[in-house]
Design a protein around this motif. Structure first.
Motif, PDB file in Angstrom:
ATOM      1  N   ALA A  73       9.303 176.627  16.269  1.00 26.65           N
ATOM      2  CA  ALA A  73      10.739 176.362  16.291  1.00 26.65           C
ATOM      3  C   ALA A  73      11.457 177.209  15.245  1.00 26.65           C
ATOM      4  N   ALA A  74      10.866 177.348  14.077  1.00 21.33           N
ATOM      5  CA  ALA A  74      11.476 178.139  13.010  1.00 21.33           C
ATOM      6  C   ALA A  74      11.593 179.603  13.425  1.00 21.33           C
ATOM      7  N   LYS A  75      10.572 180.115  14.079  1.00 23.66           N
ATOM      8  CA  LYS A  75      10.606 181.516  14.529  1.00 23.66           C
ATOM      9  C   LYS A  75      11.694 181.724  15.573  1.00 23.66           C
ATOM     10  N   VAL A  76      11.853 180.778  16.499  1.00 23.99           N
ATOM     11  CA  VAL A  76      12.893 180.865  17.526  1.00 23.99           C
ATOM     12  C   VAL A  76      14.276 180.829  16.880  1.00 23.99           C
ATOM     13  N   VAL A  77      14.464 179.952  15.908  1.00 26.70           N
ATOM     14  CA  VAL A  77      15.752 179.852  15.218  1.00 26.70           C
ATOM     15  C   VAL A  77      16.039 181.149  14.453  1.00 26.70           C
ATOM     16  N   GLY A  78      15.019 181.741  13.853  1.00 24.17           N
ATOM     17  CA  GLY A  78      15.195 183.015  13.159  1.00 24.17           C
ATOM     18  C   GLY A  78      15.654 184.122  14.088  1.00 24.17           C
ATOM     19  N   LYS A  79      15.035 184.210  15.254  1.00 22.11           N
ATOM     20  CA  LYS A  79      15.445 185.229  16.226  1.00 22.11           C
ATOM     21  C   LYS A  79      16.862 184.972  16.725  1.00 22.11           C
ATOM     22  N   GLY A 112      11.030 185.654  11.932  1.00 20.05           N
ATOM     23  CA  GLY A 112      11.745 185.683  13.202  1.00 20.05           C
ATOM     24  C   GLY A 112      13.061 186.428  13.096  1.00 20.05           C
ATOM     25  N   ALA A 113      13.767 186.240  11.979  1.00 18.34           N
ATOM     26  CA  ALA A 113      15.028 186.948  11.760  1.00 18.34           C
ATOM     27  C   ALA A 113      14.791 188.446  11.621  1.00 18.34           C
ATOM     28  N   ARG A 114      13.706 188.820  10.934  1.00 17.00           N
ATOM     29  CA  ARG A 114      13.380 190.248  10.813  1.00 17.00           C
ATOM     30  C   ARG A 114      13.025 190.850  12.164  1.00 17.00           C
ATOM     31  N   GLU A 115      12.273 190.112  12.969  1.00 16.07           N
ATOM     32  CA  GLU A 115      11.923 190.585  14.311  1.00 16.07           C
ATOM     33  C   GLU A 115      13.179 190.745  15.166  1.00 16.07           C
ATOM     34  N   GLY A 116      14.166 189.888  14.937  1.00 14.98           N
ATOM     35  CA  GLY A 116      15.415 189.952  15.680  1.00 14.98           C
ATOM     36  C   GLY A 116      16.331 191.085  15.246  1.00 14.98           C
ATOM     37  N   GLY A 117      16.015 191.729  14.120  1.00 18.71           N
ATOM     38  CA  GLY A 117      16.801 192.892  13.700  1.00 18.71           C
ATOM     39  C   GLY A 117      17.546 192.746  12.388  1.00 18.71           C
ATOM     40  N   LEU A 118      17.497 191.589  11.744  1.00 21.03           N
ATOM     41  CA  LEU A 118      18.149 191.436  10.451  1.00 21.03           C
ATOM     42  C   LEU A 118      17.329 192.123   9.365  1.00 21.03           C
ATOM     43  N   GLU A 119      18.001 192.721   8.405  1.00 18.90           N
ATOM     44  CA  GLU A 119      17.317 193.370   7.295  1.00 18.90           C
ATOM     45  C   GLU A 119      17.579 192.590   6.014  1.00 18.90           C
ATOM     46  N   PHE A 120      16.513 192.286   5.303  1.00 14.58           N
ATOM     47  CA  PHE A 120      16.602 191.691   3.962  1.00 14.58           C
ATOM     48  C   PHE A 120      15.315 191.862   3.238  1.00 14.58           C
TER      49      PHE A 120
END
Length: 120
Positions: A73-79, A112-120
């Protein structure tokens, strides 16, 4: 118990202070983790506005996920948060883990957010 809450509050303030010092005008990706759900929002601290948000409690996620309190669920929310941020034109953020350790669900959301394209 009151001491635990005070320690958690101090840890959260310490993390947020460090983030503000290193943000350089970037919005922050804030994570809140409860025992049943996980939430993420991108906040522009300069204007005090939430740019995008996502959570495991949203109807589409509730139906698709077995539980809102696991790593999947956390990975899905990150994406999802990365997708919504890209739609608003946000590409780079500062990750705010709050008082949580960078481990488990918090780490999965970040990946998940990084996989979705966010950079940090």
């Amino acid at each position: 118990m009151a001491r635990d809450i005070q320690l958690e509050k101090r840890r959260k303030q310490r993390v947020r202070r460090a983030i503000r010092e290193r943000a350089y005008g970037r919005p922050r990706l804030s994570v809140f983790r409860s025992s049943k759900q996980i939430y993420a929002q991108i906040i522009d601290d300069e204007s005090g506005v939430t740019v995008a948000s996502a959570s495991s409690i949203e109807k589409a996620n509730r139906e698709a996920l077995k539980s809102g309190a696991n790593i999947d669920a956390a990975k899905v929310v990150g994406k999802l948060i990365a997708e919504r941020a890209a739609a608003k034109g946000v590409k780079t953020v500062v990750f705010d883990r709050g008082s949580y350790m960078y481990h488990g669900r918090v780490k999965a959301l970040a990946e998940g957010a990084r996989e979705g394209g966010l950079e940090f």
